[in-house]
Design an enzyme around this catalytic site. Structure first.
Site, PDB file in Angstrom:
ATOM      1  N   ARG A 169      -1.302  -2.309   0.481  1.00  0.00           N
ATOM      2  CA  ARG A 169      -1.741  -3.142   1.622  1.00  0.00           C
ATOM      3  C   ARG A 169      -3.207  -2.884   2.008  1.00  0.00           C
ATOM      4  O   ARG A 169      -3.566  -2.911   3.185  1.00  0.00           O
ATOM      5  CB  ARG A 169      -0.859  -2.908   2.850  1.00  0.00           C
ATOM      6  CG  ARG A 169       0.559  -3.359   2.699  1.00  0.00           C
ATOM      7  CD  ARG A 169       0.630  -4.891   2.586  1.00  0.00           C
ATOM      8  NE  ARG A 169       1.992  -5.350   2.732  1.00  0.00           N
ATOM      9  CZ  ARG A 169       2.881  -5.381   1.733  1.00  0.00           C
ATOM     10  NH1 ARG A 169       2.532  -5.014   0.512  1.00  0.00           N
ATOM     11  NH2 ARG A 169       4.097  -5.798   1.940  1.00  0.00           N
ATOM     12  N   SER A 245       5.750  -7.991   8.261  1.00  0.00           N
ATOM     13  CA  SER A 245       5.877  -6.569   8.594  1.00  0.00           C
ATOM     14  C   SER A 245       4.753  -6.186   9.549  1.00  0.00           C
ATOM     15  O   SER A 245       3.587  -6.403   9.244  1.00  0.00           O
ATOM     16  CB  SER A 245       5.738  -5.701   7.348  1.00  0.00           C
ATOM     17  OG  SER A 245       6.734  -6.003   6.426  1.00  0.00           O
ATOM     18  N   GLU A 341       0.018  -2.971  10.547  1.00  0.00           N
ATOM     19  CA  GLU A 341      -0.474  -3.687   9.365  1.00  0.00           C
ATOM     20  C   GLU A 341      -1.449  -4.832   9.693  1.00  0.00           C
ATOM     21  O   GLU A 341      -2.503  -4.941   9.065  1.00  0.00           O
ATOM     22  CB  GLU A 341       0.712  -4.211   8.557  1.00  0.00           C
ATOM     23  CG  GLU A 341       0.375  -4.393   7.105  1.00  0.00           C
ATOM     24  CD  GLU A 341       1.229  -5.438   6.452  1.00  0.00           C
ATOM     25  OE1 GLU A 341       0.799  -6.604   6.427  1.00  0.00           O
ATOM     26  OE2 GLU A 341       2.317  -5.096   5.986  1.00  0.00           O
TER      27      GLU A 341
HETATM   28  N1  EPU Z   1      15.964  -1.427   6.843  1.00  0.00           N
HETATM   29  C1  EPU Z   1      16.813  -1.080   7.861  1.00  0.00           C
HETATM   30  N2  EPU Z   1      16.698  -1.758   9.035  1.00  0.00           N
HETATM   31  C2  EPU Z   1      15.788  -2.742   9.235  1.00  0.00           C
HETATM   32  C3  EPU Z   1      14.908  -3.091   8.185  1.00  0.00           C
HETATM   33  C4  EPU Z   1      15.015  -2.404   6.981  1.00  0.00           C
HETATM   34  O1  EPU Z   1      17.652  -0.194   7.738  1.00  0.00           O
HETATM   35  O2  EPU Z   1      15.755  -3.306  10.334  1.00  0.00           O
HETATM   36  C5  EPU Z   1      16.100  -0.743   5.548  1.00  0.00           C
HETATM   37  C6  EPU Z   1      16.686  -1.711   4.522  1.00  0.00           C
HETATM   38  O3  EPU Z   1      18.083  -1.685   4.527  1.00  0.00           O
HETATM   39  C7  EPU Z   1      16.122  -1.196   3.239  1.00  0.00           C
HETATM   40  C8  EPU Z   1      14.797  -0.606   3.648  1.00  0.00           C
HETATM   41  O4  EPU Z   1      14.835  -0.400   5.040  1.00  0.00           O
HETATM   42  O5  EPU Z   1      16.943  -0.172   2.731  1.00  0.00           O
HETATM   43  C9  EPU Z   1      13.624  -1.500   3.273  1.00  0.00           C
HETATM   44  O6  EPU Z   1      13.751  -2.752   3.900  1.00  0.00           O
HETATM   45  P1  EPU Z   1      13.336  -4.106   3.149  1.00  0.00           P
HETATM   46  O7  EPU Z   1      13.900  -4.109   1.786  1.00  0.00           O
HETATM   47  O8  EPU Z   1      13.721  -5.223   4.060  1.00  0.00           O
HETATM   48  O9  EPU Z   1      11.798  -4.048   2.948  1.00  0.00           O
HETATM   49  P2  EPU Z   1      10.668  -3.412   3.823  1.00  0.00           P
HETATM   50  O10 EPU Z   1      10.294  -2.065   3.317  1.00  0.00           O
HETATM   51  O11 EPU Z   1      11.080  -3.493   5.232  1.00  0.00           O
HETATM   52  C10 EPU Z   1       8.647  -4.310   2.443  1.00  0.00           C
HETATM   53  C11 EPU Z   1       7.377  -5.034   2.735  1.00  0.00           C
HETATM   54  C12 EPU Z   1       7.643  -6.506   2.942  1.00  0.00           C
HETATM   55  C13 EPU Z   1       8.255  -7.052   1.666  1.00  0.00           C
HETATM   56  C14 EPU Z   1       9.554  -6.272   1.393  1.00  0.00           C
HETATM   57  C15 EPU Z   1      10.180  -6.673   0.095  1.00  0.00           C
HETATM   58  C16 EPU Z   1       5.898  -3.473   3.827  1.00  0.00           C
HETATM   59  C17 EPU Z   1       5.329  -3.000   5.129  1.00  0.00           C
HETATM   60  N3  EPU Z   1       6.770  -4.462   3.916  1.00  0.00           N
HETATM   61  O12 EPU Z   1       9.457  -4.423   3.593  1.00  0.00           O
HETATM   62  O13 EPU Z   1       6.391  -7.154   3.148  1.00  0.00           O
HETATM   63  O14 EPU Z   1       8.543  -8.432   1.773  1.00  0.00           O
HETATM   64  O15 EPU Z   1       9.279  -4.857   1.308  1.00  0.00           O
HETATM   65  O16 EPU Z   1       9.437  -6.135  -0.952  1.00  0.00           O
HETATM   66  O17 EPU Z   1       5.545  -2.952   2.786  1.00  0.00           O
HETATM   67  C18 EPU Z   1       4.903  -7.950   4.822  1.00  0.00           C
HETATM   68  O18 EPU Z   1       4.091  -7.134   4.407  1.00  0.00           O
HETATM   69  O19 EPU Z   1       4.638  -8.726   5.783  1.00  0.00           O
HETATM   70  C19 EPU Z   1       6.232  -7.993   4.243  1.00  0.00           C
HETATM   71  C20 EPU Z   1       7.184  -8.788   4.716  1.00  0.00           C
END
Ligand code: EPU
Length: 347
Positions: A169, A245, A341
């Site tokens: 990022r 995010s 972010e």
């Molecule tokens: N999780 C929870 N509770 C929540 C949200 C997430 O327990 O409320 C857990 C999920 O179950 C999962 C883990 O956290 O085990 C990761 O969650 P998720 O797969 O939804 O992805 P993320 O890490 O929250 C990142 C990126 C997203 C991208 C997704 C998919 C960042 C900051 N965010 O989110 O990017 O779409 O992975 O690759 O790196 C963005 O940057 O705007 C964005 C949406």
């Protein structure tokens, strides 16, 4: 310099629907950049009026109610396949093109490789600034070069991928701050033959994708699955204001990770090549009980704790106050400091 900037160049505009958080914003001096030949004017504006905010679709910005600094809206358009090499599709795309429309067009053309990044809001020009990434693919792995206008010196530069200084990022364009660079075009290089990226748990276990035989799998299948996952998890900014995010996933040392994992066995983490660990900020925030929280006009999305939402009349201060509370509670519980972010734009 004896440049006159009349009202046909700079005009006031309401940017309330030009940022995905839907923050009310009145800008006093906006310039619409439609052609590369107008870039000199952007530098003239900076010289006379101060560093401008370069605006794409406003999907990663927190805007103030009144914006006095100049704003440049990038409307440069064009998509061109410049080379069909045996090992890559090479495509030039202008900075003002809508990201998702370009990804969708590329999949239609058979230029596979960007499908994991479907449905990310924003423009092509904004995509390298924060090195967008999702579902196992980071943009930098698909970029050959970026051509950008250096606003302070009025010069065009083309940076190779290495020169862009990409990391999670982040990029040199983001680090150099507001008013330094205007991304004119991005040259993509999509590796051939295509190999699907399906390592991300949501894709690996997707109910429709898992029915498709490996030899029949296409970029379209992945594109559709990613759209489906995102529509289910993330709020549509046209319906509920948000900036995706709101926090980065924090990276911690191996020893901090081990301590946390002992204390919190459910901790979601991803090992990094350098030996440290990236933690799922959404999980940390969720564990602190924030998911679905609402305080007046602002809240935390009820299906993804990493996304802050604007229920209608929120101001930048309200969003940032909520972010501060979340930051504090995660720090108290886990000893981890979250980093915002989106870019906070000063007046
Ligand atoms: N999780 C929870 N509770 C929540 C949200 C997430 O327990 O409320 C857990 C999920 O179950 C999962 C883990 O956290 O085990 C990761 O969650 P998720 O797969 O939804 O992805 P993320 O890490 O929250 C990142 C990126 C997203 C991208 C997704 C998919 C960042 C900051 N965010 O989110 O990017 O779409 O992975 O690759 O790196 C963005 O940057 O705007 C964005 C949406």
């Amino acid at each position: 310099m004896s440049i006159q900037l009349d009202s046909t160049v700079l005009h006031p505009a309401d940017l309330s629907s030009a940022n995905t958080l839907g923050l009310a914003c009145q800008a006093a001096q906006v310039f619409d950049l439609n052609q590369v030949s107008q870039l000199q004017l952007v530098s003239d504006i900076a010289h006379l009026k101060g560093a401008p905010l370069v605006l794409g679709s406003g999907s990663n910005l927190i805007l103030p109610a009144e914006l006095t600094r100049p704003v440049v809206r990038v409307m440069l358009s064009g998509i061109e396949l410049v080379e069909k090499a045996s090992d890559a599709w090479v495509i030039d795309v202008a900075g003002g093109e809508n990201w998702h429309r370009f990804v969708s067009y590329a999949v239609d053309q058979g230029w596979a490789g960007l499908e994991n990044l479907a449905l990310i809001p924003g423009t092509v020009g904004a995509s390298p600034v924060q090195n967008i990434g999702a579902y196992g693919v980071e943009l930098d792995s698909r970029i050959r070069s970026v051509t950008a206008w250096h606003i302070p010196t009025a010069q065009m530069h083309t940076f190779s991928r290495d020169e862009c200084g990409f990391s999670y990022r982040d990029s040199r364009f983001k680090r150099d701050g507001l008013g330094a660079w205007l991304i004119v075009s991005v040259r993509f290089s999509l590796p051939r033959p295509w190999s699907p990226v399906m390592s991300y748990p949501d894709l690996a276990h997707h109910p429709v994708l898992s029915l498709v035989k490996r030899e029949e799998l296409t970029a379209r299948h992945i594109f559709d699955a990613v759209c489906d996952i995102r529509r289910n998890k993330l709020p549509d900014p046209n319906v509920l204001g948000n900036a995706g995010s709101f926090f980065k996933n924090p990276v911690v040392s191996d020893s901090q990770y081990r301590q946390l994992k002992l204390a919190f066995p459910g901790l979601v983490s991803y090992p990094q090549p350098q030996g440290n660990f990236k933690l799922a900020a959404g999980w940390l925030i969720d564990q602190c009980g924030w998911k679905g929280y609402r305080d007046g006009a602002v809240g935390v999305h009820d299906r993804q704790a990493l996304v802050l939402v604007n229920y209608g009349k929120a101001r930048a201060e309200d969003i940032l106050a909520l972010a501060k509370k979340i930051h504090r509670s995660v720090e108290q519980r886990f000893g981890v400091s979250l980093e915002i972010e989106p870019v906070v734009v000063p007046e």
